[in-house]
Design a protein around this motif. Structure first.
Motif, PDB file in Angstrom:
ATOM      1  N   ASP A  80       0.822  -1.217   0.000  1.00 37.28           N
ATOM      2  CA  ASP A  80       0.000   0.000   0.000  1.00 37.28           C
ATOM      3  C   ASP A  80       0.854   1.265   0.000  1.00 37.28           C
ATOM      4  OD1 ASP A  80      -2.188  -1.637  -0.038  1.00 37.28           O
ATOM      5  OD2 ASP A  80      -2.943  -1.074   1.936  1.00 37.28           O
ATOM      6  N   LEU A  81       1.980   1.236   0.726  1.00 40.29           N
ATOM      7  CA  LEU A  81       2.886   2.395   0.714  1.00 40.29           C
ATOM      8  C   LEU A  81       3.484   2.594  -0.676  1.00 40.29           C
ATOM      9  CD1 LEU A  81       4.754   2.002   4.133  1.00 40.29           C
ATOM     10  CD2 LEU A  81       3.167   3.831   3.483  1.00 40.29           C
ATOM     11  N   SER A  86      -8.871   6.960  -5.755  1.00 38.49           N
ATOM     12  CA  SER A  86      -7.750   6.019  -5.751  1.00 38.49           C
ATOM     13  C   SER A  86      -8.030   4.856  -4.798  1.00 38.49           C
ATOM     14  CB  SER A  86      -6.455   6.728  -5.360  1.00 38.49           C
ATOM     15  OG  SER A  86      -6.482   7.083  -3.987  1.00 38.49           O
ATOM     16  N   LYS A  87      -7.414   3.736  -5.106  1.00 38.86           N
ATOM     17  CA  LYS A  87      -7.633   2.535  -4.294  1.00 38.86           C
ATOM     18  C   LYS A  87      -7.114   2.689  -2.866  1.00 38.86           C
ATOM     19  CE  LYS A  87      -8.227  -0.289  -8.297  1.00 38.86           C
ATOM     20  NZ  LYS A  87      -7.758  -1.315  -9.198  1.00 38.86           N
ATOM     21  N   PHE A 137     -11.898   5.718   3.317  1.00 41.18           N
ATOM     22  CA  PHE A 137     -13.315   5.358   3.354  1.00 41.18           C
ATOM     23  C   PHE A 137     -13.562   3.981   3.949  1.00 41.18           C
ATOM     24  CE2 PHE A 137     -12.801   8.232  -0.396  1.00 41.18           C
ATOM     25  CZ  PHE A 137     -13.379   9.344   0.198  1.00 41.18           C
ATOM     26  N   ASN A 138     -12.486   3.321   4.395  1.00 38.35           N
ATOM     27  CA  ASN A 138     -12.561   2.021   5.076  1.00 38.35           C
ATOM     28  C   ASN A 138     -13.369   0.971   4.316  1.00 38.35           C
ATOM     29  OD1 ASN A 138     -10.946   2.857   7.289  1.00 38.35           O
ATOM     30  ND2 ASN A 138     -12.709   3.938   8.112  1.00 38.35           N
ATOM     31  N   LYS A 139     -13.204   0.948   2.989  1.00 34.62           N
ATOM     32  CA  LYS A 139     -13.843  -0.099   2.185  1.00 34.62           C
ATOM     33  C   LYS A 139     -13.085  -1.395   2.413  1.00 34.62           C
ATOM     34  CE  LYS A 139     -16.485   2.696  -0.441  1.00 34.62           C
ATOM     35  NZ  LYS A 139     -17.845   2.593  -0.808  1.00 34.62           N
ATOM     36  N   LYS A 140     -13.776  -2.516   2.195  1.00 38.78           N
ATOM     37  CA  LYS A 140     -13.136  -3.815   2.352  1.00 38.78           C
ATOM     38  C   LYS A 140     -12.254  -4.107   1.143  1.00 38.78           C
ATOM     39  CE  LYS A 140     -16.520  -5.881   5.370  1.00 38.78           C
ATOM     40  NZ  LYS A 140     -17.385  -7.005   5.641  1.00 38.78           N
ATOM     41  N   ALA A 141     -11.159  -4.805   1.382  1.00 40.95           N
ATOM     42  CA  ALA A 141     -10.212  -5.145   0.318  1.00 40.95           C
ATOM     43  C   ALA A 141     -10.708  -6.372  -0.448  1.00 40.95           C
ATOM     44  CB  ALA A 141      -8.833  -5.398   0.905  1.00 40.95           C
ATOM     45  N   GLU A 142     -11.756  -6.156  -1.222  1.00 41.81           N
ATOM     46  CA  GLU A 142     -12.311  -7.247  -2.020  1.00 41.81           C
ATOM     47  C   GLU A 142     -12.740  -6.704  -3.373  1.00 41.81           C
ATOM     48  OE1 GLU A 142     -15.240  -8.482   0.835  1.00 41.81           O
ATOM     49  OE2 GLU A 142     -16.717  -7.069   0.105  1.00 41.81           O
ATOM     50  N   GLY A 143     -12.838  -7.597  -4.340  1.00 48.68           N
ATOM     51  CA  GLY A 143     -13.191  -7.180  -5.696  1.00 48.68           C
ATOM     52  C   GLY A 143     -12.066  -6.361  -6.300  1.00 48.68           C
TER      53      GLY A 143
END
Length: 195
Positions: free
Chosen positions: A93-94, A138-139, A146-152
């Motif tokens: 991620d960094l 951006s991802k 936005f604390n979305k889940k790391a899926e899809g």
């Protein structure tokens, strides 16, 4: 198959076309307005950098050391070979956020050339908006702001979103390989070399 409108390349194109129509109505010959436009552009870039730095701090604070393995394809533009990549979520991620920041600096340099050397002012308005829009879409922002889940589409390693042509034709071949067979195949040559 997902809708072409779900692709950021398509939405960016539509958004740019709309912003160009608005920019045509702006007083781009008024020196006072151009100064305000420059201030707005610089403010948008500073805000974008600040958001990326904030995302990096959140990544470091989470310190997710979960291991990620994937097979990176060979780059068609360089002599570098692809191969097995083993990293952590934190480092990945960094690195991805760092790539986005480098892209931001390249955009600033290009805009400096267009505005200072070529004398165009309309792109200042459009790029000020598009830069901030790009940061929030951006991802890393989706995952860490936005604390979305790391899926899809947000699962690591990130799939490179094809361009406009790929989204319309549905051709999204290429990119990183995350299946167990590809990883196992990539590990074989590495272990043979080590022996």
């Amino acid at each position: 198959m997902s809708s072409p409108l779900a692709n950021p390349a398509v939405t960016n194109l539509l958004f740019s076309l709309g912003a160009m129509q608005v920019a045509k109505r702006l007083p781009l010959t008024d020196e006072d307005f151009i100064v305000k436009l420059r201030i707005g552009y610089v403010s948008a870039q500073v805000l974008s950098l600040a958001i990326y730095f904030f995302i990096m701090q959140k990544i470091k604070k989470k310190n997710d050391l979960t291991t990620i393995k994937y097979v990176q394809p060979a780059s068609p533009m360089s002599q570098e070979k692809g191969g097995l990549v083993t990293t952590t979520v934190k480092d990945y991620d960094l690195a991805e956020t760092g790539k986005l920041m480098r892209g931001l600096f390249i955009g600033i340099a290009f805009m400096g050339f267009l505005h200072v050397y070529m004398g165009y002012t309309q792109p200042l308005f459009i790029q000020a908006i598009m830069t901030v829009k790009g940061v929030f879409e951006s991802k890393p922002a989706m995952l860490h702001l936005f604390n979305k889940k790391a899926e899809g589409d947000l699962s690591r390693p990130f799939k490179t979103g094809g361009g406009l042509l790929e989204s319309l034709t549905g051709n999204t071949a290429g990119g990183v390989q995350t299946d167990a067979a590809s990883i196992k195949e990539a590990e074989k040559p590495a272990t043979k070399k080590d022996l």
